[in-house]
Design an enzyme around this catalytic site. Structure first.
Site, PDB file in Angstrom:
ATOM      1  N   GLY A 208      48.353  80.658  17.299  1.00  0.00           N
ATOM      2  CA  GLY A 208      49.790  80.880  17.233  1.00  0.00           C
ATOM      3  C   GLY A 208      50.184  81.536  15.929  1.00  0.00           C
ATOM      4  CB  SER A 209      53.463  81.740  14.311  1.00  0.00           C
ATOM      5  OG  SER A 209      53.806  80.382  14.097  1.00  0.00           O
ATOM      6  N   GLY A 213      50.434  77.464  12.187  1.00  0.00           N
ATOM      7  CA  GLY A 213      49.170  77.053  11.599  1.00  0.00           C
ATOM      8  C   GLY A 213      49.372  76.218  10.347  1.00  0.00           C
ATOM      9  CD  GLU A 230      43.011  84.168  17.857  1.00  0.00           C
ATOM     10  OE1 GLU A 230      43.572  85.227  18.199  1.00  0.00           O
ATOM     11  OE2 GLU A 230      42.298  83.491  18.615  1.00  0.00           O
ATOM     12  CB  CYS A 264      46.192  87.820  18.325  1.00  0.00           C
ATOM     13  SG  CYS A 264      44.746  87.620  19.393  1.00  0.00           S
TER      14      CYS A 264
END
Length: 462
Positions: A208-209, A213, A230, A264
């Protein structure tokens, strides 16, 4: 009772609604996962592999229905949505094929009177938090290796794609996975954080963002558990002077605009050798103009809506700001009938005259925009590619493999591509640096992050 509501980007209708898990349901799922895990760890690996293959087969049989659900939940054009199930199968089966060697004991050289080896043992309960942009492809990276390694898994999917979690768990159940080994929970952010803070999960995988994170890291502080993150990306492409320009343009454009730029590892910025720059732009414009912006459920749509109107307006703001600062926009939004501010439907855009002072070249866009800069040589390209707080992938287009490898050695990134982009090879490590995250999934190396080493030092003679 609080509910999860998936609003489809196609028409802003309520597509699916689910109750959020109650405290009792959360604790029951955690307890069930903890009880199921030791028995699952004892199941022979080959049996685990066959269960994974069985689950993949179930999902593949349901591909048309699953593709339609993906289309309505997050907006991928129906023409492409089924490809995600194919990708899920590719990655899951590759990890299954790697498992025997990746999880085998590490045997040490013989030493008289001793037997020594290192065994990879499961961590326990793995808590996986998955995103909406590639709902099956991102989650499979963590789910399948964790299961093969002997962990039990709790999956929390994005509120935008709740059916994907349900379908995956159903597939494994149909394949014969024991109860409690793989479960899903529909959760809000607070409850997800509480699971990390206060439960006995031993591994967290989050995609995610960057802000998300950071929240996961904060929640896990002091627990000393395994974690994979990630996060964001601002992935570059470099077209060298010796590149096949026709091929490079087609590849970069596809890498930038597939899935409406919501990838991503999609290409968000491009650097082109000055000798090819004009031709690159001349070739790119008509290719981009060929995209058909439309409803995701229409078969001839090639560019669907972004996931939400505010996500599209965020990208529009980046573009407008860049133009105000001197950039040139080459695509007329008026050619795309559905494009308008306040809508998730957004026309693609190609920008020149950009620089790294502009947000569109430094801040993650996650939308259908590509900024392109002319560069003098490899050194300038390298400096610009590394001038980012992210480092997920970087793509080089060149006829010179050795030169690309030499450049790749100096790139601050998790993956280096040559003459391709925006693809995860499941036999290669998927990892990032800087604000793109830490940890690793896929490949034999990925299994190291869902296991811990346990050393056996046995004196066999007295």
């Amino acid at each position: 009772m609080e509910k999860l509501r998936c609003i489809s980007p196609i028409d802003n209708s309520l597509y699916i609604e689910r109750p959020l898990a109650t405290d009792y349901e959360i604790q029951n799922a955690l307890s069930l996962a903890q009880r199921a895990q030791p028995g699952w760890a004892e199941v022979p690996l080959q049996q685990k592999v066959e269960l994974v293959r069985g689950a993949v087969s179930v999902l593949q049989q349901k591909k048309p229905a699953l593709a339609e659900e993906i289309c309505w939940q997050m907006g991928r054009p129906i023409a492409f949505a089924g490809g995600e199930i194919d990708g899920y199968a590719e990655r899951a089966l590759a990890m299954a094929a790697l498992a025997e060697s990746a999880l085998a004991d590490i045997q040490l050289p013989e030493k008289t009177g001793f037997q020594r080896f290192i065994r990879r043992v499961p961590l326990g309960v793995s808590f996986i938090i998955a995103p909406w942009n590639y709902p099956y492809l991102t989650s499979v990276n963590a789910v399948v290796p964790a299961l093969l390694a002997g962990n039990s898994v709790l999956l929390k999917h994005s509120a935008q794609t709740p059916l994907c979690a349900e379908r995956m768990v159903e597939a494994f159940s149909e394949a014969g996975l024991p109860e409690g080994v793989f479960q899903y929970l529909h959760l809000g952010h607070r409850d997800a954080e509480q699971i990390i803070i206060g439960s006995d999960v031993q591994h967290v995988a989050f995609t995610g963002s960057v802000a998300g994170g950071a929240a996961v890291e904060t929640a896990a502080a002091g627990r000393f558990i395994s974690m994979g993150l990630e996060l964001g990306g601002k992935d570059p492409a470099y077209v060298r002077s010796d590149a096949d320009i026709e091929y490079a343009v087609a590849s970069v454009v596809d890498g930038a605009f597939f899935n409406s730029g919501q990838s991503c590892c999609g290409i968000e910025r491009a650097y082109v050798h000055h000798s090819l720059f004009d031709e690159f732009i001349e070739r790119a414009i008509p290719l981009i103009q060929q995209y058909r912006l439309g409803r995701s459920d229409e078969p001839d749509t090639t560019l669907g809506p972004l996931v939400r109107a505010d996500a599209a307006d965020f990208v529009r703001d980046q573009i407008d700001e860049a133009v105000q600062q001197g950039a040139s926009a080459h695509i007329d939004g008026g050619d795309f009938a559905l494009d308008r501010r306040g809508s998730a439907y957004m026309a693609p855009q190609l920008l020149t005259g950009v620089n790294h002072e502009m947000r569109v070249m430094s801040e993650e866009s996650f939308g259908p925009v590509l900024g392109v800069m002319s560069v003098a040589d490899d050194n300038e390209a390298l400096a610009l590619m590394n001038d980012s707080e992210y480092g997920l992938t970087a793509a080089i287009y060149s006829a010179d493999t050795e030169a690309a490898i030499a450049l790749g050695d100096r790139l601050h990134t998790g993956t280096v591509f040559l003459n391709r982009c925006d693809y995860l090879d499941p036999e290669l490590a998927w990892t990032g640096v800087r604000k793109s995250g830490r940890g690793c999934t896929l490949s034999s190396v990925g299994f190291e992050h869902v296991t811990r080493p346990k050393s056996f030092h046995l004196k066999t003679t007295l």
